[in-house]
Design a protein around this motif. Structure first.
Motif, PDB file in Angstrom:
ATOM      1  N   ASP A   1      -0.048 -11.776   7.495  1.00 22.75           N
ATOM      2  CA  ASP A   1       0.219 -12.180   8.885  1.00 22.75           C
ATOM      3  C   ASP A   1       0.964 -11.084   9.632  1.00 22.75           C
ATOM      4  N   LEU A   2       1.826 -10.389   8.915  1.00 16.00           N
ATOM      5  CA  LEU A   2       2.705  -9.398   9.544  1.00 16.00           C
ATOM      6  C   LEU A   2       2.613  -8.088   8.758  1.00 16.00           C
ATOM      7  N   VAL A   3       2.370  -6.981   9.480  1.00 12.67           N
ATOM      8  CA  VAL A   3       2.231  -5.676   8.835  1.00 12.67           C
ATOM      9  C   VAL A   3       3.522  -4.885   9.009  1.00 12.67           C
ATOM     10  N   LEU A   4       4.059  -4.365   7.914  1.00 11.33           N
ATOM     11  CA  LEU A   4       5.236  -3.494   7.978  1.00 11.33           C
ATOM     12  C   LEU A   4       4.771  -2.051   7.827  1.00 11.33           C
ATOM     13  N   GLU A   5       4.910  -1.280   8.882  1.00 13.13           N
ATOM     14  CA  GLU A   5       4.508   0.131   8.842  1.00 13.13           C
ATOM     15  C   GLU A   5       5.732   0.946   8.470  1.00 13.13           C
ATOM     16  N   LEU A   6       5.800   1.413   7.224  1.00 16.08           N
ATOM     17  CA  LEU A   6       6.958   2.175   6.742  1.00 16.08           C
ATOM     18  C   LEU A   6       6.480   3.498   6.156  1.00 16.08           C
ATOM     19  N   ILE A   7       5.440   4.044   6.797  1.00 14.33           N
ATOM     20  CA  ILE A   7       4.829   5.289   6.311  1.00 14.33           C
ATOM     21  C   ILE A   7       5.506   6.495   6.985  1.00 14.33           C
ATOM     22  N   GLY A   8       5.656   6.437   8.303  1.00 13.87           N
ATOM     23  CA  GLY A   8       6.278   7.534   9.046  1.00 13.87           C
ATOM     24  C   GLY A   8       5.267   8.522   9.579  1.00 13.87           C
ATOM     25  N   GLY A   9       5.733   9.379  10.496  1.00 12.05           N
ATOM     26  CA  GLY A   9       4.871  10.384  11.129  1.00 12.05           C
ATOM     27  C   GLY A   9       4.268   9.836  12.410  1.00 12.05           C
ATOM     28  N   SER A  10       4.180  10.696  13.422  1.00 11.82           N
ATOM     29  CA  SER A  10       3.737  10.191  14.726  1.00 11.82           C
ATOM     30  C   SER A  10       2.236   9.940  14.782  1.00 11.82           C
TER      31      SER A  10
ATOM     32  N   SER B   1       0.855  -1.185   0.000  1.00  8.54           N
ATOM     33  CA  SER B   1       0.000   0.000   0.000  1.00  8.54           C
ATOM     34  C   SER B   1       0.893   1.238   0.000  1.00  8.54           C
ATOM     35  N   ALA B   2       0.522   2.220  -0.809  1.00  7.68           N
ATOM     36  CA  ALA B   2       1.272   3.480  -0.823  1.00  7.68           C
ATOM     37  C   ALA B   2       0.345   4.552  -1.375  1.00  7.68           C
ATOM     38  N   ARG B   3       0.856   5.802  -1.396  1.00  8.65           N
ATOM     39  CA  ARG B   3      -0.016   6.898  -1.856  1.00  8.65           C
ATOM     40  C   ARG B   3      -0.305   6.809  -3.346  1.00  8.65           C
ATOM     41  N   SER B   4       0.749   6.532  -4.140  1.00  4.93           N
ATOM     42  CA  SER B   4       0.546   6.517  -5.589  1.00  4.93           C
ATOM     43  C   SER B   4       0.820   5.130  -6.163  1.00  4.93           C
ATOM     44  N   ARG B   5      -0.154   4.601  -6.871  1.00  5.43           N
ATOM     45  CA  ARG B   5       0.003   3.267  -7.453  1.00  5.43           C
ATOM     46  C   ARG B   5       0.868   3.310  -8.715  1.00  5.43           C
ATOM     47  N   ASP B   6       0.833   4.455  -9.418  1.00  2.00           N
ATOM     48  CA  ASP B   6       1.466   4.515 -10.739  1.00  2.00           C
ATOM     49  C   ASP B   6       2.953   4.848 -10.712  1.00  2.00           C
ATOM     50  N   LYS B   7       3.407   5.371  -9.611  1.00  3.02           N
ATOM     51  CA  LYS B   7       4.802   5.833  -9.558  1.00  3.02           C
ATOM     52  C   LYS B   7       5.774   4.688  -9.872  1.00  3.02           C
ATOM     53  N   ASP B   8       6.805   4.987 -10.684  1.00  2.00           N
ATOM     54  CA  ASP B   8       7.812   3.969 -10.978  1.00  2.00           C
ATOM     55  C   ASP B   8       8.842   3.963  -9.841  1.00  2.00           C
ATOM     56  N   ARG B   9       8.887   2.883  -9.102  1.00  2.00           N
ATOM     57  CA  ARG B   9       9.803   2.790  -7.969  1.00  2.00           C
ATOM     58  C   ARG B   9      11.029   1.929  -8.280  1.00  2.00           C
ATOM     59  N   GLY B  10      11.114   1.503  -9.519  1.00  2.21           N
ATOM     60  CA  GLY B  10      12.269   0.708  -9.933  1.00  2.21           C
ATOM     61  C   GLY B  10      12.271  -0.685  -9.335  1.00  2.21           C
ATOM     62  N   VAL B  11      11.109  -1.160  -8.934  1.00 10.40           N
ATOM     63  CA  VAL B  11      11.030  -2.484  -8.346  1.00 10.40           C
ATOM     64  C   VAL B  11       9.712  -3.123  -8.809  1.00 10.40           C
ATOM     65  N   ARG B  12       9.694  -4.447  -9.025  1.00 11.48           N
ATOM     66  CA  ARG B  12       8.500  -5.115  -9.558  1.00 11.48           C
ATOM     67  C   ARG B  12       7.471  -5.325  -8.449  1.00 11.48           C
ATOM     68  N   LEU B  13       6.270  -4.769  -8.671  1.00 10.60           N
ATOM     69  CA  LEU B  13       5.218  -4.889  -7.653  1.00 10.60           C
ATOM     70  C   LEU B  13       4.002  -5.653  -8.176  1.00 10.60           C
ATOM     71  N   SER B  14       4.062  -6.024  -9.469  1.00 12.01           N
ATOM     72  CA  SER B  14       2.857  -6.572 -10.123  1.00 12.01           C
ATOM     73  C   SER B  14       2.406  -7.916  -9.527  1.00 12.01           C
ATOM     74  N   ASP B  15       3.296  -8.600  -8.814  1.00  8.90           N
ATOM     75  CA  ASP B  15       2.911  -9.909  -8.240  1.00  8.90           C
ATOM     76  C   ASP B  15       2.109  -9.757  -6.955  1.00  8.90           C
ATOM     77  N   TYR B  16       2.034  -8.548  -6.433  1.00  7.04           N
ATOM     78  CA  TYR B  16       1.435  -8.362  -5.109  1.00  7.04           C
ATOM     79  C   TYR B  16       0.078  -7.676  -5.219  1.00  7.04           C
ATOM     80  N   GLY B  17      -0.784  -7.956  -4.222  1.00  3.51           N
ATOM     81  CA  GLY B  17      -2.039  -7.226  -4.136  1.00  3.51           C
ATOM     82  C   GLY B  17      -1.764  -5.759  -3.823  1.00  3.51           C
ATOM     83  N   TRP B  18      -2.739  -4.888  -4.111  1.00  2.00           N
ATOM     84  CA  TRP B  18      -2.561  -3.450  -3.853  1.00  2.00           C
ATOM     85  C   TRP B  18      -3.725  -2.944  -3.017  1.00  2.00           C
TER      86      TRP B  18
END
Ligand code: HSE
Length: 428
Positions: free
Chosen positions: A75-84, A44-61
């Motif tokens: 099973d495990l959530v990685l919170e890598l968004i930031g901000g308190s 999950s991220a803010r923009s689905r279309d942005k090119d991040r230089g990494v393959r994401l097509s195999d994953y749900g969005w």
């Protein structure tokens, strides 16, 4: 082999994409180490279309991170968004509520809400781990929680903001002023979106508050931390400190004394030959002292894609292996609520001031220090060609309160050209 550990990754900035890259590059290595596969189910991220230089097509969005946390295949959530606050905190609360473990790199959120989130996780039998939140790639949370668990920790110190260390190092090496280097750090992309988090000492303060909680078995108490940034450090300070055998570092110090929990993040002088004094550029260093182990020094990259993703993966692998540690090293309900120390441990101080160059000026300043019970260790007057003289004083050990008393008295001497600058000298 047990079933795969299925991840939901929220936030695909530098750290999130770094984690995806490690999982794609090292699938077999991770499987051997964890004895089960580690898979990404959805991101999950803010923009689905942005090119991040990494393959994401195999994953749900998922556009909504909370929906990611609730997916049955996560099973495990990685919170890598930031901000308190906001999305990051909502996500972690939703993950715990849905019975998921959490790995986060979010120091600001844990510095403010760590106790409540740890209690909520434990009530549900879930874990929250945060190796990546402190000092990037340095495994310092692990060191304190596991490697040093048999010690009474006496002091934790650290240079934990690479941007500030970069600015201070370049000021000395290239004789450039703070403002020019602040601008340069911005252009190089080193500064947080709110630069005051870096140069104001807040980002490093968040990290120190988390380490102090583990080290002393106390509830995170960021609110009681004494914080001062590097904005007022001048080239003169750096030059004169060097002349006396010191370097200036934005140094965090946490220690427990009879007066309570002392936590400071502020510019300090440290001997230039010490490990902290020799730390150059954007690197971090954490120094831990324990009653049995003595002093240990950990050094490494405190930010950046690889180092921070490496730290996230260490937590992911722990959870995959079934290692379930309390967030702050012991059950959240056992952490003691302690108040901030009243006054800090005495230390020598560096004082820089400019005085009117006239008979008796220095004597008047020396008298204010003597009257406050402060003894002078070393004093130096620098060359000048006008009617004012730059003076540097290093005191013997004294308290901040005594120093404040002397400085207030100095204002009434009529010989000060500018307000004195004071910097603590830390024994490291
Ligand atoms: N801005 C931080 C630093 C990295 O410069 O070290 C993230 O905490």
């Amino acid at each position: 082999m047990t079933s795969p550990l299925r991840l939901g990754i929220a936030g695909l900035g530098t750290v999130g994409t770094g984690v995806v890259r490690i999982i794609q590059r090292h699938a077999d290595l991770l499987t051997s180490r964890a004895n089960r596969r580690i898979e990404i189910s959805a991101v999950s991220a803010r923009s689905r279309d942005k090119d991040r230089g990494v393959r994401l097509s195999d994953y749900g969005w998922e556009d909504d991170p909370v929906a990611l946390a609730r997916r049955d295949d996560v099973d495990l959530v990685l919170e890598l968004i930031g901000g308190s606050e906001g999305p990051a905190k909502n996500l972690v609360e939703a993950a715990i509520d849905a019975g998921k473990d959490v790995v986060t790199a979010n120091k600001a959120m844990l510095a403010v809400h760590g106790q409540a989130l740890a209690e909520a996780a434990e009530a549900k039998g879930r874990v929250i781990r945060f190796e990546a939140a402190v000092a990037g790639g340095i495994p310092v949370v692990k060191a304190l929680t596991e490697g040093l668990a048999g010690n009474e920790i006496t002091r934790v110190m650290g240079v934990m903001n690479g941007t500030c260390n970069y600015i201070l190092t370049r000021m000395e090496a290239d004789r450039l002023g703070y403002n020019a280097l602040f601008e340069e750090a911005g252009k190089l992309g080193y500064l947080e979106a709110d630069p005051n988090l870096d140069v104001g000492g807040i980002d490093a303060g968040h990290k120190l508050a988390l380490l102090a909680s583990i080290a002393f078995g106390t509830r995170v108490n960021f609110a009681s931390m004494e914080i001062e940034g590097i904005q007022r450090i001048t080239l003169d300070d750096i030059r004169q400190a060097a002349d006396m055998g010191y370097k200036i570092k934005l140094l965090g110090v946490a220690q427990m004394s009879g007066r309570g929990l002392e936590q400071r993040m502020s510019p300090c002088l440290v001997p230039k030959t010490s490990p902290l004094g020799q730390l150059e550029g954007g690197t971090n260093m954490v120094v831990i002292e324990g009653d049995s182990v003595g002093q240990i020094v950990l050094r490494g990259a405190g930010a950046g894609e690889g180092p921070t993703a490496s730290a996230v993966m260490s937590d992911v692998i722990d959870i995959a292996r079934g290692t379930r540690l309390s967030t702050f090293g012991q059950p959240a309900s056992d952490l003691r609520a302690v108040s901030g120390a009243t006054g800090s441990v005495p230390a020598p101080f560096y004082l820089r001031m400019t005085l009117l160059d006239k008979p008796g000026a220095l004597a008047r300043i020396a008298a204010t220090l003597g009257d406050a019970g402060i003894s002078i260790d070393r004093m130096r007057q620098y060359g000048h060609d006008d009617e004012s003289a730059p003076v540097l004083i290093v005191t013997h050990k004294t308290t901040r309160a005594a120093l404040d008393e002397a400085i207030a008295a100095m204002a009434g001497t009529g010989v000060l050209v500018s307000e004195p600058v004071t910097i603590r000298i830390e024994a490291v």
